[in-house]
Design an enzyme around this catalytic site. Sequence first.
Site, PDB file in Angstrom:
ATOM      1  N   HIS A 153     -13.174   2.889  -0.326  1.00 53.07           N
ATOM      2  CA  HIS A 153     -13.237   1.915   0.772  1.00 53.07           C
ATOM      3  C   HIS A 153     -13.841   0.578   0.340  1.00 53.07           C
ATOM      4  CE1 HIS A 153     -13.077   5.485   3.764  1.00 53.07           C
ATOM      5  NE2 HIS A 153     -11.897   4.920   3.673  1.00 53.07           N
ATOM      6  N   ASN A 198       0.875  -1.166   0.000  1.00 54.28           N
ATOM      7  CA  ASN A 198       0.000   0.000   0.000  1.00 54.28           C
ATOM      8  C   ASN A 198       0.919   1.225   0.000  1.00 54.28           C
ATOM      9  OD1 ASN A 198      -1.863   1.992   0.478  1.00 54.28           O
ATOM     10  ND2 ASN A 198      -2.801   0.989   2.262  1.00 54.28           N
ATOM     11  N   ARG A 203      -2.470  -2.123  -3.543  1.00 57.14           N
ATOM     12  CA  ARG A 203      -3.699  -1.379  -3.345  1.00 57.14           C
ATOM     13  C   ARG A 203      -3.654  -0.124  -4.218  1.00 57.14           C
ATOM     14  NH1 ARG A 203      -6.161   0.654   2.111  1.00 57.14           N
ATOM     15  NH2 ARG A 203      -8.123   1.386   1.276  1.00 57.14           N
ATOM     16  N   ARG A 213     -10.878  16.121   6.477  1.00 51.94           N
ATOM     17  CA  ARG A 213     -11.712  16.505   5.320  1.00 51.94           C
ATOM     18  C   ARG A 213     -13.125  16.818   5.801  1.00 51.94           C
ATOM     19  NH1 ARG A 213     -10.629  11.004   2.253  1.00 51.94           N
ATOM     20  NH2 ARG A 213      -8.674  10.675   3.370  1.00 51.94           N
ATOM     21  N   GLU A 272      -8.328  -5.392   5.223  1.00 51.12           N
ATOM     22  CA  GLU A 272      -8.175  -5.091   3.801  1.00 51.12           C
ATOM     23  C   GLU A 272      -7.048  -5.907   3.165  1.00 51.12           C
ATOM     24  OE1 GLU A 272      -8.222  -0.874   5.166  1.00 51.12           O
ATOM     25  OE2 GLU A 272      -9.221  -0.524   3.260  1.00 51.12           O
TER      26      GLU A 272
END
Length: 384
Positions: free
Chosen positions: A163, A7, A74, A224, A368
Amino acid sequence: MKVLVLNSGSSSIKYELRDPDTGTALAAGEIGRIGEAGGLPDHGSALGSVLRALRAEAGGPLADLSEVDAVGHRVVHGGSHFTGPALLTPDVIRRIEECAPLAPLHNPPALLGIREALKVLPAIPQVAVFDTAFHATIPAEAHVYALPYEYHERYGVRRYGFHGISLQSVTRKADATLGGGLAEMKAVVAHLGNGASITALAGGRSVDTSMGLTPLEGLVMGTRPGDVDPGALLYMMRELGLDAAQMDQVLNKESGLLGLSGASNDMRDILEAATAGDERAGLALDVYCYRLRKYIGAYAAALGGLDLLVFTAGVGENSPAVRAKVCEGLGFLGIELDGEANTRACGADADIAAVGADVRVLVVATDEERVIAEETVAVVARSR
Ligand code: ADP
């Protein structure tokens, strides 16, 4: 089998060596501060560090790198093109490059990681697994923005959602915890990490999600803002003189829990400060939970009912306080928590709904890397 899961972010490479047959992690770690003072100069040297750490000489599980059967990368944005994982070929890499403007913070570093890994492990099959792919099932009414249609048609301006890798993990684990039946359920999954999104699932498939063209839309996140009137953004640009790069900084790095509290993007700090009476932290928590509650209601309406609510990722898995506050007042939907089960649930998969409540409420630990490892093996097997 051994699959190396990578990742690659702008200043870090997270890695796990996974055995997809048993689901176990044989090694895991993170090389941070790439390109920063005191860190490694670039992604190539960082990947070199990862590979060294995996070797037996460094205490790792591999006698030789040739023991790695495949590499799974990823990739955050797959645009409209990728509706599933893909074996990395020059053509696939070109298409990931084409998606880079849609995710300028995420795709370029992933591409750096991919290029370096292909350079040092050229004989090992490598696969890209996309965060957007799970949402390919979202119907037009939920993925089209009401902008002039040509922006959608010609430029791909639409909701993609993110996601998805986590959702794949969570839906499978939720189904196991329930003893089956997810495929018949109307479900909502709240992934509450540093980035946060919520997804509506009918029959186990995504039918709507709160993140959009980019991971900025929807819920309040660490840094955010989630949903904001686009007119407010135009106002800030026109009247306050912020240019696109400054807006990018405000929206990606300075908003959300951090911007509201003025103190931290970490929910643990926010909860602590709010409890101690800090007003801005209290406001940040209120806005965060209210937005989430509103989306749960909206998705229950979109689905025409609700059977299951799932909390996952850092905040979702570990914060009974946030889960309780979000579910407050949702009794009319059939959501009612068992206070004790909610307090107890941390880290492991658990049902926290009150006995007899209409909606099952689960806490599920997302994995994940496991999904990336399994998808990688499946793609490699298909390609042979
Ligand atoms: P990422 O999106 O980076 O993968 P995570 O899923 O690890 O992030 O989630 C990180 C968030 O989880 C942080 O905001 C952190 O504050 C929050 N978190 C972790 N543990 C707890 C906890 N015990 N209580 C509240 N929030 C927590």
